[in-house]
Write an enzyme that holds these catalytic residues in place. Structure first.
Site, PDB file in Angstrom:
ATOM      1  CD  GLU A 114     -17.592  85.525  52.980  1.00 33.47           C
ATOM      2  OE1 GLU A 114     -18.380  85.161  52.082  1.00 33.47           O
ATOM      3  OE2 GLU A 114     -16.835  84.730  53.564  1.00 33.47           O
ATOM      4  CD  GLU A 151     -17.788  83.035  57.539  1.00 32.45           C
ATOM      5  OE1 GLU A 151     -17.566  82.328  56.518  1.00 32.45           O
ATOM      6  OE2 GLU A 151     -18.716  83.844  57.608  1.00 32.45           O
TER       7      GLU A 151
END
Length: 462
Positions: A168, A370
């Site tokens: 991320e 995720e």
């Protein structure tokens, strides 16, 4: 729900965590930005719970990995902490305890029949490198990261076949330099954009080192992990809303997705940054490295969509530059919400991501790295046998898997699904406010108990 969904043989069913969120700080020689932030401002963290112990993975990895195996998982993602593995940041020399710990963990993952997926940067920049050089604002830090990565590859790539450079990365840009939810909580558009560029460069340079040193010779691959939040315009028939959503997508999604896969930055974004005089400093040589060193697979973290409308308020030009000058967030009436996190629940976006990757990004191999649901106060749902009945999590995962399956059926090249997370872990400033795990953690006793969702996922995978 179609319980007869078929996923191909070898599909990776797993859970993800990260070094700073599960290991604890035991025997670490250096502090990362979160370790330091907790030291100086513990009240910024929910209930003042910091990263010292978390779920004690440093000491309990054998039992923890056995538990993950027991709920039917066949893969596991975690990260190697720069601050744990490396003794000397300038040379990339490794610390003996760090080497031993990560060797033991990787061996134990494999012993349990789990495929290890290892991330190199999960928000854990060494604070020393921020203080000395400005962290990701600095191209010297880019080169130090590559040294760390090379050390990790040299030590562990004989066993680790799936590597990812960053987790991320847009969150580092947002949190540290725009929206003040990561230390050092700076608001500076120019620094934000330079950090965005430098992290893309760090990822490409790491891939270059991986390939040049032939670390992939036994089939190992290198990728990155991006949190993709599709931007949906308020009104698809309103050109201003559509344009605003395109700009939001260019900033939050394509600024890392396009360089990683296509080796170039979105033109729409570059043009706007130039116009606003906040474009990064780059060299021809660096842009060539980004162009030529692309990922081999992609990890996608998906939690919620972004709803966007055209800007309604006049922009205050006296304030620092923000990407938000081009769009407003839109609260869609009737949206489903996870009230604990303030996030919209919209499973169809996983399908939209799958089709976007298929059609616009060379149908690159990818997986969900995720996806999960954080809920506060799960103790309310403990039954007479001491099991948390988290039916809401089961429903959340089922719905997302249905849409993922539809994308795969329509030709998207997805090879796995990892939930966040296996065992309830520490979550930055949220600490243990919201729990995400298949396995519950009692923070005081460190006792771990499989939730109903953990029993369910085992049967579902079967």
């Amino acid at each position: 729900m179609d319980n007869n969904m078929k996923f191909k043989d070898g599909f990776l069913w797993g859970a993800a965590t990260s070094g700073p969120q599960c290991e604890g700080t035991f025997n670490k020689k250096h502090k990362n930005v979160f370790d330091y932030w907790y030291e100086v401002e513990p009240e910024a963290f929910f209930d003042k719970v910091g990263p010292e112990v978390t779920s004690n993975f440093y000491n309990s990895y054998e039992e923890d990995l056995a538990m993950l195996k027991s709920i039917g998982l066949n893969s596991f993602r975690t990260s190697i902490q720069w601050t744990r593995l490396i003794k000397d940041f300038e040379t990339g020399e490794a610390d003996e305890d760090g080497i031993e710990f990560y060797n033991n963990v990787i061996n134990e993952i494999i012993k349990n029949g789990l495929t290890p997926i290892i991330t190199l940067h999960h928000f854990d920049l060494p604070v020393e490198l921020y203080d000395k050089y400005g962290g990701w604002e600095s191209k010297h830090v880019v080169d130090l990261f590559v040294k760390f990565a090379n050390t990790a590859f040299r030590l562990f790539s004989d066993r680790v076949k799936l590597w990812t450079t960053f987790n991320e990365p847009i969150v580092v840009v947002e949190g540290q330099y725009l929206y003040q939810f990561h230390y050092p909580k700076v608001v500076d558009g120019k620094k934000a954009i330079q950090a965005l560029y430098n992290i893309n460069l760090a990822s490409a340079k790491t891939i270059k080192v991986f390939k040049e040193n032939n670390y992939g010779k036994d089939g190992a691959k290198i990728g990155t992990i991006l949190n993709l939040t599709p931007s949906y315009p308020r009104d698809i028939n309103n050109p201003d809303d559509v344009k605003a959503a395109k700009i939001a997508d260019a900033f939050f999604n394509e600024s890392f997705l396009m360089p990683a896969i296509k080796g170039e930055f979105p033109k729409l974004l570059v043009d706007l940054l130039k116009e606003d005089d906040v474009l990064w400093e780059s060299t021809e040589e660096e842009l060539k490295i980004i162009k030529e060193n692309n990922i081999e697979y992609l990890g996608v973290n998906y939690y919620f969509p972004r709803r966007i409308k055209a800007k309604e308020e006049k922009v205050d030009e006296s304030k620092p530059w923000m990407p938000d000058k081009y769009f407003d967030n839109y609260e869609m009436p009737g949206r489903r919400m996870n009230p604990y996190r303030g996030w919209e629940i919209y499973p169809k976006a996983i399908y939209d991501i799958a089709i976007n990757i298929r059609d616009n990004y060379d149908n690159i191999p990818w997986y969900i790295s995720e996806n999960g649901m954080g809920v506060e106060g799960e103790d309310r749902y403990i039954n007479s046998e001491g099991i948390i009945e988290d039916d809401y999590r089961i429903e959340f995962i089922k719905e997302h898997l249905e849409y993922l399956h539809k994308g795969i059926e329509e030709g998207s090249n997805c090879f796995g699904y990892h939930s966040w997370t296996g065992i309830d872990c520490w979550s930055w400033c949220n600490a243990y406010k919201n729990r995400y795990g298949f396995i519950a953690l009692d923070l005081k006793t460190q006792k771990k108990t499989i939730k109903k969702s953990g029993q369910w996922i085992k049967e579902f995978i079967k």
